[in-house]
Design a protein around this motif. Structure first.
Motif, PDB file in Angstrom:
ATOM      1  N   VAL A 156       0.831  -1.203   0.000  1.00  0.00           N
ATOM      2  CA  VAL A 156       0.000   0.000   0.000  1.00  0.00           C
ATOM      3  C   VAL A 156       0.866   1.254   0.000  1.00  0.00           C
ATOM      4  CG1 VAL A 156      -1.568   1.388   1.432  1.00  0.00           C
ATOM      5  CG2 VAL A 156      -2.069  -1.018   1.022  1.00  0.00           C
ATOM      6  N   LEU A 157       1.866   1.274   0.883  1.00  0.00           N
ATOM      7  CA  LEU A 157       2.758   2.438   0.974  1.00  0.00           C
ATOM      8  C   LEU A 157       3.524   2.646  -0.336  1.00  0.00           C
ATOM      9  CD1 LEU A 157       4.142   1.829   4.574  1.00  0.00           C
ATOM     10  CD2 LEU A 157       2.597   3.675   3.862  1.00  0.00           C
ATOM     11  N   LEU A 158       3.940   1.551  -0.944  1.00  0.00           N
ATOM     12  CA  LEU A 158       4.684   1.615  -2.201  1.00  0.00           C
ATOM     13  C   LEU A 158       3.812   2.169  -3.321  1.00  0.00           C
ATOM     14  CD1 LEU A 158       7.462   0.974  -3.331  1.00  0.00           C
ATOM     15  CD2 LEU A 158       6.733  -1.389  -3.656  1.00  0.00           C
ATOM     16  N   GLN A 212       1.797   8.947  -6.575  1.00  0.00           N
ATOM     17  CA  GLN A 212       2.041  10.377  -6.342  1.00  0.00           C
ATOM     18  C   GLN A 212       3.039  10.959  -7.344  1.00  0.00           C
ATOM     19  OE1 GLN A 212       3.031  11.219  -2.259  1.00  0.00           O
ATOM     20  NE2 GLN A 212       3.823  13.262  -2.735  1.00  0.00           N
ATOM     21  N   HIS A 213       3.971  10.118  -7.804  1.00  0.00           N
ATOM     22  CA  HIS A 213       5.025  10.608  -8.702  1.00  0.00           C
ATOM     23  C   HIS A 213       4.886  10.093 -10.136  1.00  0.00           C
ATOM     24  CE1 HIS A 213       7.363  12.552  -5.516  1.00  0.00           C
ATOM     25  NE2 HIS A 213       7.002  11.533  -4.757  1.00  0.00           N
ATOM     26  N   GLY A 235      17.129  12.108 -11.399  1.00  0.00           N
ATOM     27  CA  GLY A 235      16.849  10.807 -10.808  1.00  0.00           C
ATOM     28  C   GLY A 235      17.183  10.770  -9.327  1.00  0.00           C
ATOM     29  N   LYS A 236      18.317  11.388  -8.959  1.00  0.00           N
ATOM     30  CA  LYS A 236      18.699  11.439  -7.545  1.00  0.00           C
ATOM     31  C   LYS A 236      17.698  12.263  -6.736  1.00  0.00           C
ATOM     32  CE  LYS A 236      23.680  10.844  -8.232  1.00  0.00           C
ATOM     33  NZ  LYS A 236      25.009  11.496  -8.158  1.00  0.00           N
ATOM     34  N   ASN A 237      17.224  13.348  -7.335  1.00  0.00           N
ATOM     35  CA  ASN A 237      16.260  14.211  -6.642  1.00  0.00           C
ATOM     36  C   ASN A 237      14.968  13.464  -6.339  1.00  0.00           C
ATOM     37  OD1 ASN A 237      17.976  16.417  -6.597  1.00  0.00           O
ATOM     38  ND2 ASN A 237      17.168  17.305  -8.488  1.00  0.00           N
ATOM     39  N   ILE A 281      11.236   9.851  -2.756  1.00  0.00           N
ATOM     40  CA  ILE A 281      10.400   8.658  -2.639  1.00  0.00           C
ATOM     41  C   ILE A 281      10.945   7.595  -1.691  1.00  0.00           C
ATOM     42  CG2 ILE A 281       9.479   8.949  -4.964  1.00  0.00           C
ATOM     43  CD1 ILE A 281      11.397   6.859  -5.972  1.00  0.00           C
ATOM     44  N   GLU A 282      12.210   7.719  -1.283  1.00  0.00           N
ATOM     45  CA  GLU A 282      12.827   6.633  -0.513  1.00  0.00           C
ATOM     46  C   GLU A 282      12.259   6.474   0.895  1.00  0.00           C
ATOM     47  OE1 GLU A 282      16.908   7.002   0.560  1.00  0.00           O
ATOM     48  OE2 GLU A 282      16.790   9.165   0.856  1.00  0.00           O
TER      49      GLU A 282
END
Length: 202
Positions: A33-35, A41-42, A112-114, A119-120
């Motif tokens: 669910v969290l994933l 969202q993104h 990508g890093k941003n 999201i991490e």
């Protein structure tokens, strides 16, 4: 005689192992669910969230399609498709291996890093719940989960993980854990799920 289903509540009521499996299923649902929430969202998929998070933290030598496929227990074809999508969004670039032009190191771009840093944190609610446990309870839970993962590795349910219990340097002495690399006993809380010094047993 047919085996009772783990997911039958009446069977669960009198079977501790089935209740443990049911509880693990609930936890996997929470993770999923969290994933999904973070991915939606993104505008990316859940596996793309995991790939970006992986590439943000792992050393370059592990940033290949082969390692990603093994880490996430997926086929190379599935991982390759996800990587192509991430690449098309401008989040990663490929660095060709000078010794093998069929192999590439996958590197995050600045963008990508941003997004990976945004999201991490998707698993933080689960982390917070674990943090509420006393340290000795956390260590005991970690130890038991690693034993479960090790058994699943042996039964080829999931690919072998780079954890202490699977490592060449690991040794169990009675009920104690010992690392022959650092020549020291390890407390349950010292065990690693993913160790940089992991070496496949000979």
């Amino acid at each position: 005689m047919a085996k009772e289903s783990t997911f039958n509540p009446e069977h669960q009521a009198t079977n501790t192992a089935s209740k443990v499996v049911a509880a693990l299923e609930r936890l996997s649902e929470a993770f999923r669910v969290l994933l999904w929430q973070e991915a939606k969202q993104h505008g990316i998929s859940p596996i793309q969230v995991q790939i970006l998070t992986y590439l943000l933290h792992y050393p370059d030598k592990f940033k290949t399609v082969t390692n990603l496929a093994s880490h996430f227990n997926m086929t190379k074809a599935t991982i390759s498709d996800a990587i192509k999508s991430v690449e098309s969004k401008g989040f990663l670039k490929r660095k060709e291996d000078v010794n093998d032009n069929r192999s590439h190191t996958l590197l995050l771009t600045r963008e990508g890093k941003n997004i990976a840093r945004k999201i991490e944190d998707f698993a933080n609610p689960i982390q917070d719940s674990v943090n509420n446990l006393a340290p000795d309870k956390q260590a005991g839970l970690l130890e038991q989960l690693l034993y479960l993962i090790q058994d699943l590795n042996r039964n080829l349910v999931i690919t072998p993980q780079r954890m202490c219990l699977n490592c060449r340097f690991y040794e169990q002495k009675g009920k104690l854990h010992y690392c022959n690399l650092v020549n020291a006993f390890l407390n349950a809380g010292d065990l690693r799920v993913d160790c940089p010094e992991f070496t496949v047993p000979v």
